[in-house]
Design an enzyme around this catalytic site. Structure first.
Site, short mmCIF file in Angstrom:
data_model
loop_
_atom_site.label_atom_id
_atom_site.label_comp_id
_atom_site.label_asym_id
_atom_site.label_seq_id
_atom_site.Cartn_x
_atom_site.Cartn_y
_atom_site.Cartn_z
CG HIS A 114 -1.56 -1.37 1.36
ND1 HIS A 114 -1.83 -1.92 2.58
CD2 HIS A 114 -1.92 -2.28 0.44
CE1 HIS A 114 -2.32 -3.13 2.40
NE2 HIS A 114 -2.39 -3.37 1.12
NE ARG A 152 -5.17 -0.39 -8.86
CZ ARG A 152 -4.25 -0.08 -9.78
NH1 ARG A 152 -3.83 1.15 -9.89
NH2 ARG A 152 -3.77 -1.00 -10.58
NE ARG A 208 -10.26 -2.23 -8.94
CZ ARG A 208 -9.00 -2.60 -9.00
NH1 ARG A 208 -8.57 -3.26 -10.06
NH2 ARG A 208 -8.16 -2.33 -8.04
CD GLU A 255 -8.79 -7.53 -12.62
OE1 GLU A 255 -7.72 -7.13 -12.16
OE2 GLU A 255 -9.87 -7.47 -11.99
CG ASN A 287 -1.39 -4.69 -13.21
OD1 ASN A 287 -0.78 -4.44 -14.23
ND2 ASN A 287 -1.77 -3.75 -12.35
CG ASP A 288 -5.11 -9.42 -10.87
OD1 ASP A 288 -4.31 -10.15 -10.24
OD2 ASP A 288 -5.72 -8.47 -10.34
NE ARG A 321 -0.61 -7.66 -9.39
CZ ARG A 321 -1.74 -6.95 -9.40
NH1 ARG A 321 -2.88 -7.51 -9.79
NH2 ARG A 321 -1.74 -5.70 -9.07
CB CYS A 373 -6.76 -0.04 -16.47
SG CYS A 373 -7.74 -1.37 -15.80
C1 PEP Z 1 -5.07 -5.20 -12.99
O1 PEP Z 1 -5.12 -6.30 -12.44
O2 PEP Z 1 -4.54 -5.01 -14.10
C2 PEP Z 1 -5.61 -4.02 -12.32
C3 PEP Z 1 -5.66 -2.85 -12.93
O3 PEP Z 1 -6.02 -4.17 -11.05
P1 PEP Z 1 -5.05 -4.17 -9.78
O4 PEP Z 1 -3.67 -3.88 -10.27
O5 PEP Z 1 -5.58 -3.16 -8.87
O6 PEP Z 1 -5.21 -5.58 -9.30
MG MG Z 2 -6.42 -6.59 -10.73
#
Ligand code: PEP
Ligand code: MG
Length: 754
Positions: free
Chosen positions: A365, A472, A508, A607, A630-631, A641, A678
């Site tokens: 965080h 977020r 989100r 995701e 990312n996910d 990750r 994103c």
């Molecule tokens: C993602 O997973 O790409 C995403 C934008 O969400 P977070 O990074 O908050 O898991």
């Molecule tokens: Mg994510």
């Protein structure tokens, strides 16, 4: 052994005098060992300095042969002294020659001694030497003696750390120029910065080690501890009201530790022996840190972290308002073992040049807040806090992930140049702020911001983003000690919409669990948290929490448009259930307030790969889809990750991932679902180029990426590039990234940073 507290106090007083004396270090050390040996009625007292290669050099002794000083070196794992250094723990042995680690050095004349007591000399969490006493006869040293020798070792640490081993034979007091060092870390927020280290954890200066008046000092300590306990109780009381059920485990452990009488007793003993309250807490902290360095068991590590946090809290309380480090106007770089997001927020607007953290997770965080603040940040630097001292000069290269400690002038000058070059580049991006992100053949791309805090909204205007493509909402949960109440949530969402000034904001819903752990929720430990009870799964199983959030969103919108998206959806039924809950809140709110948002748009994050094959079922109910790379990529490549050894192992700019996204793009068009992306990948010009070539016209990214991506877009003829790119995707070369780079170069696309 005639050993008692008044004697220790006397020793402390004498030590204080010796420490304050002018003169050669070597002669001061000789006085110190003589003093210790006589007070502790020991036949020998010796000090060993740990050298760079881990060997231990005898630097002072009373009782061993004088010519062994500056000559006897023990290997890192040799003898009992080596064992104390390695374990970073005191060792008391009744009959040393019988111990399996005993090593006999004839040049010291050590043979007649049986009893041995050794304690590490610690600075930060690092062992810088060993202090020993020995007695001719076999004897058992008691706990009090061990404790007191540790106290003395702490006082000595200041002198020992400054000794130059090469200068020992002529006084030893050439201040050792501490070496320059370079360490590797992970880039949490890109950039360059340099300045003087400011340690986040309170530092007790040597001048504050001793207390003149023990009664006052003991009272100060007692009051400090009372205040500490009261502050924890206050936090618990707050949590109790907000959390219900039984999520208080973490705080409860904290409270138990704070109320532990043996902790209090130990601290009071330190004061009784002549230390200041701060020094006594510092002594406990050094022990906890040293044990933490060697502890492997995760449970024990957690508890030691808790203890160290308590030590730090108490030090801050004892320091009053000065408990927090001063960030001066001159260049400061914050150095912390770990930082809570709220703590880091307190440093916003202080002009910090960079942040360094031992903590390893880029998605921690504090790292997220650092990104929001736009301060160059490196994390995951092992041993960081033990390698840097307050005031050391450091260069933070958060472009390639290197930290330079105490750099020499050449390096320093080179970095100064790089810093100014970088700011030139930033100025060029700033000049693009009001220009459209339009390709040379006239295709407009919408560049939006990934946000999560109020602070980000100013950024949105500063960098000229077209809105917020991902807000977020869980950050508000993560930066507060308790669960935010509905009204707090309404306030935040309202502020965000107000500050957006009519630009679109995609909220989100809470994405908790996985790597975003909220201590207050007391989630059970999972083997694979990324695949676990997280995100929409968690929200649908905590309907009270989820509905309160949806209500807050609807209320905050009032009659304004509201856009909501759900994270980590795997099945269409999850999306439908969440969507229905949202509309129920819209209707309910209208009944109660007579107001409803003029338009409600609902979208889904892609995701999990599974969802990519369910888009026909979402047609008509999901207005848009946002690819969360990312996910998505961690599931696509089966690479966590959060694990450095695999997180960068697979390149998204590869045929398999991009063909998958090409299929998603086709399916979105076929099913009439608007698409965007994103996640970190959109912020790199090269992968952003791939996205637009696959038909994505909306990308959401962090503030720092808007400039470089806009520059790329304004240089590309999309139609022409797309034709070649899609052909390459069907006939890829083994090094696909290079193939795309070459293609981009052929088309004159401007790619900076990646
Ligand atoms: C993602 O997973 O790409 C995403 C934008 O969400 P977070 O990074 O908050 O898991
Ligand atoms: Mg994510």
């Amino acid at each position: 052994m005639a050993y008692n507290l008044p004697a220790t106090r006397l020793l402390m007083n004498r030590l204080r005098q010796v420490m304050a004396e002018e003169g050669e270090t070597r002669s001061r050390l000789d006085k110190v060992v003589r003093l210790i040996a006589s007070t502790m009625v020991a036949d020998v007292c010796s000090i060993y300095l740990r050298l760079q290669d881990g060997e231990l050099l005898l630097i002072a002794t009373e009782g061993l042969k004088a010519d062994a000083v500056a000559a006897t070196r023990l290997k890192a794992n040799e003898g009992l002294v080596g064992l104390v250094a390695r374990r970073a723990e005191p060792m008391a042995i009744q009959d040393a020659p019988r111990h399996s680690s005993f090593s006999y050095r004839p040049e010291t004349g050590e043979d007649p001694f049986h009893a041995f007591l050794g304690v590490p000399i610690l600075r930060g969490g690092r062992v810088i030497g060993v202090l020993t006493v020995q007695n001719r006869t076999e004897r058992a040293y008691d706990d009090e003696e061990v404790d007191n020798l540790q106290t003395i070792a702490m006082v000595l640490a200041e002198i020992v750390d400054r000794i130059d081993p090469d200068a020992l034979n002529n006084g030893g007091d050439e201040k050792r120029e501490r070496n320059t060092a370079s360490l590797k870390g992970r880039v949490f927020c890109e950039g360059l910065g340099y300045g003087r280290a400011v340690l986040h954890d309170p530092v007790v200066p040597a001048a504050k080690f001793f207390a003149a008046d023990q009664v006052t000092e003991s009272r100060r300590l007692k009051e400090g501890m009372e205040e500490l306990k009261a502050s924890i109780d206050r936090m618990m009381a707050l949590d109790g009201a907000a959390l219900g059920e039984d999520p208080r485990d973490v705080m409860e452990t904290y409270r138990l530790l704070a109320h532990d009488p043996s902790w209090a007793e130990k601290l009071q003993e330190g004061v009784k022996s002549g230390l200041s309250a701060e020094a006594s807490v510092d002594r406990a902290r050094r022990e906890h840190r040293a044990r933490l360095q060697s502890a492997r068991d995760p449970y024990l590590r957690e508890r030691l972290h808790d203890l160290e946090d308590l030590d730090n809290r108490l030090l801050r309380i004892l320091g009053g308002d000065e408990g927090k480090p001063e960030i001066s106007e001159e260049r400061s770089v914050l150095v912390a073992r770990r930082l809570g997001p709220a703590e880091l927020l307190e440093y916003s607007n202080t002009g910090l040049r960079a942040i360094l953290m031992e903590e390893a997770a880029a998605s921690s965080h504090a790292a997220i807040v650092a990104r929001a603040l736009g301060i160059p940040t490196l994390g995951g630097i092992e041993g960081l806090t033990t390698r840097i001292d307050q005031g050391d000069w450091v260069i933070v290269d958060a472009e390639d992930g290197t930290l330079h400690i105490r750099p020499d002038d050449t390096l320093y000058d080179a970095y100064k140049d790089r810093v100014s070059l970088r700011s030139d580049r930033q100025a060029a991006y700033a000049a693009l702020k009001d220009m459209p992100a339009r390709t040379t053949d006239g295709v407009d791309i919408s560049l939006m911001l990934n946000a999560g805090l109020d602070l980000d909204m100013e950024m949105m205007h500063q960098v000229g983003a077209d809105g917020v493509g991902l807000f977020r909402t869980e950050f508000q949960f993560l930066v507060s000690e308790t669960l935010p109440r509905v009204n707090d949530q309404i306030d935040l969402y309202k502020r965000v919409l107000d500050k957006a000034d009519g630009k679109p904001v995609i909220f989100r819903t809470v994405d908790l669990g996985g790597d975003k752990v909220l201590p207050a929720l007391n989630l059970q430990r999972e083997e694979n948290p990324a695949l676990g009870w997280r995100s929409i799964r968690f929200a649908l199983d905590h309907k009270g929490l989820f509905r309160r959030q949806l209500r807050a969103l609807v209320r905050a919108a009032g009659t304004r448009p509201l856009t909501v998206m759900f994270p980590m959806v795997t099945l269409p039924s999850e999306f439908e259930e969440a969507r229905e809950l949202l509309f129920r809140e819209v209707d309910w709110s209208e009944k109660r307030t007579g107001q409803r948002p003029c338009k409600v748009e609902v979208g889904v994050m892609l995701e999990t790969p599974a969802l990519a094959y369910s888009l026909p079922e979402l047609s008509g109910s999901a207005e848009f889809l946002s690819v969360g790379t990312n996910d998505l990529m961690q599931f696509f490549f089966a690479a966590d990750r959060m694990t450095p050894s695999v997180s960068d192992r697979y390149d998204m700019v590869c045929p398999s991932a991009l063909r998958f996204l090409r299929d998603v793009s086709k399916s979105c068009k076929a099913n009439n679902i608007r698409m965007s992306a994103c996640g970190e990948a959109t912020g790199t010009p090269l992968s952003a180029l791939c996205f637009v070539a696959l038909g994505f016209t909306t990308l959401s990214m962090s503030a720092a990426s808007i400039g470089p991506v806009k520059q790329m877009i304004r240089s590309v003829n999309l139609e022409k590039f797309q034709t070649d790119f899609l052909a390459a995707l069907d006939a890829p070369e083994p090094d696909f990234r290079n193939q795309v780079l070459a293609l981009a170069a052929d088309h004159g696309v401007e790619l900076t940073d990646g």
